[in-house]
Structure formats: C-alpha cells, structure tokens
Design an enzyme around this catalytic site. Structure first.
Site, mmCIF file in Angstrom:
data_model
loop_
_atom_site.group_PDB
_atom_site.id
_atom_site.type_symbol
_atom_site.label_atom_id
_atom_site.label_comp_id
_atom_site.label_asym_id
_atom_site.label_seq_id
_atom_site.Cartn_x
_atom_site.Cartn_y
_atom_site.Cartn_z
ATOM 1 N N ARG A 8 42.588 36.505 38.030
ATOM 2 C CA ARG A 8 42.582 35.560 36.920
ATOM 3 C C ARG A 8 42.693 34.146 37.500
ATOM 4 O O ARG A 8 43.390 33.919 38.492
ATOM 5 C CB ARG A 8 43.771 35.800 35.979
ATOM 6 C CG ARG A 8 43.608 37.026 35.086
ATOM 7 C CD ARG A 8 42.479 36.851 34.060
ATOM 8 N NE ARG A 8 42.352 37.999 33.176
ATOM 9 C CZ ARG A 8 41.481 39.006 33.338
ATOM 10 N NH1 ARG A 8 40.657 39.014 34.367
ATOM 11 N NH2 ARG A 8 41.432 39.992 32.469
ATOM 12 N N HIS A 42 32.659 35.374 36.291
ATOM 13 C CA HIS A 42 33.545 36.448 35.803
ATOM 14 C C HIS A 42 32.720 37.719 35.537
ATOM 15 O O HIS A 42 32.751 38.276 34.433
ATOM 16 C CB HIS A 42 34.317 36.016 34.545
ATOM 17 C CG HIS A 42 35.507 36.889 34.270
ATOM 18 N ND1 HIS A 42 36.654 36.435 33.680
ATOM 19 C CD2 HIS A 42 35.732 38.219 34.513
ATOM 20 C CE1 HIS A 42 37.519 37.430 33.544
ATOM 21 N NE2 HIS A 42 36.974 38.535 34.052
HETATM 22 P P1 NDP Z 1 47.016 47.343 38.144
HETATM 23 O O1 NDP Z 1 48.039 47.142 37.103
HETATM 24 O O2 NDP Z 1 46.515 48.734 38.403
HETATM 25 O O3 NDP Z 1 47.525 46.762 39.541
HETATM 26 C C1 NDP Z 1 48.226 45.558 39.621
HETATM 27 C C2 NDP Z 1 48.813 45.425 41.008
HETATM 28 O O4 NDP Z 1 49.481 44.166 41.112
HETATM 29 C C3 NDP Z 1 49.862 46.496 41.313
HETATM 30 O O5 NDP Z 1 49.775 46.881 42.666
HETATM 31 C C4 NDP Z 1 51.176 45.769 41.052
HETATM 32 O O6 NDP Z 1 52.279 46.259 41.775
HETATM 33 C C5 NDP Z 1 50.826 44.394 41.557
HETATM 34 N N1 NDP Z 1 51.720 43.370 41.007
HETATM 35 C C6 NDP Z 1 51.898 42.999 39.718
HETATM 36 N N2 NDP Z 1 52.840 42.024 39.629
HETATM 37 C C7 NDP Z 1 53.257 41.791 40.896
HETATM 38 C C8 NDP Z 1 54.215 40.919 41.475
HETATM 39 N N3 NDP Z 1 54.944 40.072 40.717
HETATM 40 N N4 NDP Z 1 54.404 40.960 42.807
HETATM 41 C C9 NDP Z 1 53.692 41.820 43.577
HETATM 42 N N5 NDP Z 1 52.766 42.682 43.109
HETATM 43 C C10 NDP Z 1 52.555 42.658 41.769
HETATM 44 O O7 NDP Z 1 45.787 46.379 37.778
HETATM 45 P P2 NDP Z 1 44.253 46.560 38.149
HETATM 46 O O8 NDP Z 1 44.151 46.804 39.608
HETATM 47 O O9 NDP Z 1 43.613 47.507 37.205
HETATM 48 O O10 NDP Z 1 43.702 45.088 37.767
HETATM 49 C C11 NDP Z 1 44.232 43.919 38.353
HETATM 50 C C12 NDP Z 1 43.717 42.693 37.631
HETATM 51 O O11 NDP Z 1 42.338 42.470 37.926
HETATM 52 C C13 NDP Z 1 43.727 42.773 36.097
HETATM 53 O O12 NDP Z 1 45.007 42.502 35.587
HETATM 54 C C14 NDP Z 1 42.702 41.714 35.709
HETATM 55 O O13 NDP Z 1 43.354 40.476 35.522
HETATM 56 C C15 NDP Z 1 41.779 41.639 36.910
HETATM 57 N N6 NDP Z 1 40.426 42.113 36.603
HETATM 58 C C16 NDP Z 1 39.352 41.283 36.841
HETATM 59 C C17 NDP Z 1 38.078 41.707 36.591
HETATM 60 C C18 NDP Z 1 36.906 40.836 36.883
HETATM 61 O O14 NDP Z 1 35.783 41.158 36.470
HETATM 62 N N7 NDP Z 1 37.087 39.731 37.584
HETATM 63 C C19 NDP Z 1 37.802 43.060 36.060
HETATM 64 C C20 NDP Z 1 38.982 43.852 35.867
HETATM 65 C C21 NDP Z 1 40.246 43.387 36.134
HETATM 66 P P3 NDP Z 1 52.811 47.777 41.544
HETATM 67 O O15 NDP Z 1 51.739 48.656 42.164
HETATM 68 O O16 NDP Z 1 54.072 47.815 42.290
HETATM 69 O O17 NDP Z 1 52.930 47.958 40.063
HETATM 70 C C1 OXD Z 2 39.129 42.759 32.770
HETATM 71 C C2 OXD Z 2 38.111 41.745 33.095
HETATM 72 O O1 OXD Z 2 40.329 42.448 32.832
HETATM 73 O O2 OXD Z 2 36.905 42.028 32.901
HETATM 74 O O3 OXD Z 2 38.738 43.884 32.402
HETATM 75 O O4 OXD Z 2 38.452 40.674 33.588
#
Ligand code: NDP
Ligand code: OXD
Length: 309
Positions: free
Chosen positions: A224, A272
């Site tokens: 993001r 995006h």
């Molecule tokens: P997940 O919830 O599966 O993974 C999030 C990861 O971030 C986990 O490993 C989590 O730790 C870690 N995390 C969260 N908060 C913290 C913190 N404060 N300190 C350290 N680690 C942290 O999410 P996804 O992998 O499914 O997606 C990640 C992000 O990607 C989404 O939230 C979205 O914003 C973005 N996205 C972007 C897209 C695009 O097209 N550009 C498409 C889809 C998603 P833990 O494993 O310990 O919980």
């Molecule tokens: C998502 C994205 O969060 O597309 O799914 O960014």
C-alpha cells in the site's frame, strides 16, 4: 438474505452475473439501487466512500473484494462487532509472485540498461550479480510474501522473510518483530514490501528504514502507498543510496499527474495491477462466505480487527 455490492473499480455488470451463476437466485443489489437498507444483511465492498457502512443497521458480515482491508477498517462507519473477511485467492497469489519475480529479474539482469543500450545501438552489458549471493528480503511474510519468496528461492536467490510472528519454513530464513528488523534490512539487496497497511505499518518505509538497507539496494512496494514516505524514497534514490524502486501502490490513486514518481529515472510506476481480483476466481469464495453467514458458520479468511489485518 440480501447482499449489497459496492466497488469503485469492479463494474456490477461484470460481477453480478458471476454471483448469479455461483448462487442462482441470490438477492444481491448493486449500490445505489438497494431498496430498504435495513433489509441488507451482507456488504460486499471495495473502497466504498467513508460512511457507507452507516447505511446498513442490520449487517451480519462485511466481505472485502480484495486481500487488503484497510479501506474498510479505516472507515469511521465500520461496525467493529460485525465480522469482516478478506480474499485469499490462489490466482492473486500467483499474479503477485509473477510481479515480484519479474521486477527482481528485470533489475538483476540489468534489463533497463540493456534496453537503453539498444536505443543507442550499443553492444555492451554489465554482468549481473551472482544470484546465489543476492538476498531478497520480504517485509511481510503472509500469503503473498511466502509464495513469491519460494519462487525466487527456486531460482537460486537467497531469500529472507520478516513478519510479526516467528515462522519456521523449510529452506527459507525468517525473522520476526521489531528487534530483528535492523539485521534483516542490512542484508537486503532487494526489499519487497508486502505488509498490510495498519496503524503499526503506516509510514514504515521512511528515511531511517531505507538507510538501514545496503548501498545499491532496490525497493519494490506492492503493498500500500501509505507504507512509504514518498519524499524519503526520492531522497534515498537521489543520494545514490538506493539503486531503484518499483512501485505499484500509492498514497493517492490514480497517482496524480504532477507527482514526482512519474518522471523519476530510477522509479518504475505500475497502476496498482500487481495482483487484481478477478470475478471468476473471487466470487465463489464470496458466495461461500455468504452461505456461511446464512448457516451461522465462521467466515473463511476472517480478519482480526484488533490486529488490523
Ligand atoms: P497476510 O495477512 O497474509 O500477510 C501479512 C504479513 O505481514 C504477515 O506475515 C504478517 O505477520 C505481516 N505483518 C503485519 N503487520 C506486521 C507488523 N506490524 N510487523 C511485522 N510484520 C507484520 O497478507 P497478504 O500477504 O495476503 O497481503 C499483504 C498485502 O498486500 C495486503 O494487505 C494488501 O495491502 C497488499 N496487496 C496488494 C495487491 C496489489 O495488487 N498491489 C494485491 C493484493 C494484496 P504474521 O505472519 O506474523 O501475521
Ligand atoms: C488487494 C489489492 O488488496 O488488489 O486485493 O490491492
């Protein structure tokens, strides 16, 4: 059971037929033609305007049409007691891995330089660094980060993942928590950000964090825009500390025409589109969650509201 559908970027004309196919007869109403808001049980949303959820006094669930949920949690009208679910989709995961692998390889094999040489008809190249000693670090090691990391590890990269909670993954080194962050950053030739946007991660990619990366590191942010302090990235690129960045997400989208990122020679901007939600993949799981609400069962991929993701 009545469902409201509202998205800034998914046309109801394309999406609603998929709901009808997956669940014939489902009462799903595209905003704003929704009849009595008190009759709506479930909201299927993507970036609705703040205050939108206030219209529906009887919601039993809120379903995000994508992986991220900051667009819902950041809305002051979000009713905290209503369960919220997000999308976890194999195609989205593959698309994100393709995006990350592509941009790492593009930099690793000096593709932009080769392309510039072609323009000037110059037969020259800079040898790529050794893949086995090149480290790609993932900030955020969830559904998306782990898959991309596994694919880069298969190509021979040294891969490390950083997350909130500790993990043990065969063949991949992991680190967790704020204490482990400086050591993790100090090793990253590439830093790939796949963290959710929460109160704890907002503005995290700032001057201090970028300075902790090795000189010449390359940054990819596909998470993001608000995780990154834009001016700090530009300063780190202009000083020569970082070699480049690929950015898929921005504080304001679409990226405003006068934003410095558009014309910066070391920045690649993508709109995006790293990993979109496609109706044919995502609707079946939205429908499964609608079925679960009806049956009084727990939602798939329910978000921990306290944690913020
Ligand atoms: P997940 O919830 O599966 O993974 C999030 C990861 O971030 C986990 O490993 C989590 O730790 C870690 N995390 C969260 N908060 C913290 C913190 N404060 N300190 C350290 N680690 C942290 O999410 P996804 O992998 O499914 O997606 C990640 C992000 O990607 C989404 O939230 C979205 O914003 C973005 N996205 C972007 C897209 C695009 O097209 N550009 C498409 C889809 C998603 P833990 O494993 O310990 O919980
Ligand atoms: C998502 C994205 O969060 O597309 O799914 O960014």
């Amino acid at each position: 059971m009545a469902v409201v559908f509202h998205s800034v970027s998914h046309p109801p004309g394309e999406w609603l037929p998929h709901f009808e196919r997956a669940c014939p007869g489902l009462d799903i109403r595209a905003w704003p033609d929704i009849g009595d808001p008190a009759k709506i049980d479930i909201a299927v949303v993507w970036k609705s305007e703040p205050g939108f959820l206030n219209y529906f006094p009887n919601l039993k669930a809120i379903l995000s049409m994508g992986a991220g949920v900051e667009h819902i949690l950041g809305d002051p009208s979000f009713p905290v007691e209503v369960p919220l679910a997000r999308v976890v989709d194999p195609r989205m995961i593959s698309l994100m891995s393709e995006y990350v692998v592509f941009h790492v390889l593009r930099r690793q094999r000096r593709f932009d330089e080769t392309r510039a040489n072609q323009k000037s008809k110059t037969w020259a190249y800079e040898p790529p660094p050794n893949t086995n000693t090149t480290t790609v670090g993932f900030l955020g090691f969830g559904e998306l980060g782990r898959d991309a990391a596994g694919k880069l590890a298969m190509l021979g990269f040294d891969v490390i993942g950083w997350s909130r909670s500790a993990k043990s993954i065969d063949g991949i080194e992991t680190a967790a928590g704020p204490e482990a962050l400086p050591g993790f950053l100090g090793r990253c030739d590439y830093l790939v950000c796949l963290l959710p946007l929460t109160a704890k991660t907002e503005d995290m990619l700032d001057a201090k964090l970028l300075k902790a990366l090795p000189r010449g590191a390359y940054v990819i942010n596909a998470a993001r825009g608000a995780l990154l302090v834009d001016e700090d990235l530009i300063a780190a690129l202009d000083s020569g500390h970082l070699s480049g960045a690929t950015l898929d997400v921005f504080r304001h989208e679409p990226l405003p025409a006068d934003h410095a990122f558009w014309s910066h020679s070391k920045i690649t901007v993508t709109p995006h589109n790293a990993a979109d939600s496609y109706a044919e993949d995502v609707v079946p799981q939205l429908v499964e969650n609608i079925r679960r609400v009806q049956a009084g069962e727990p939602l798939l991929n329910q978000v921990d509201v306290e944690r913020g993701y």
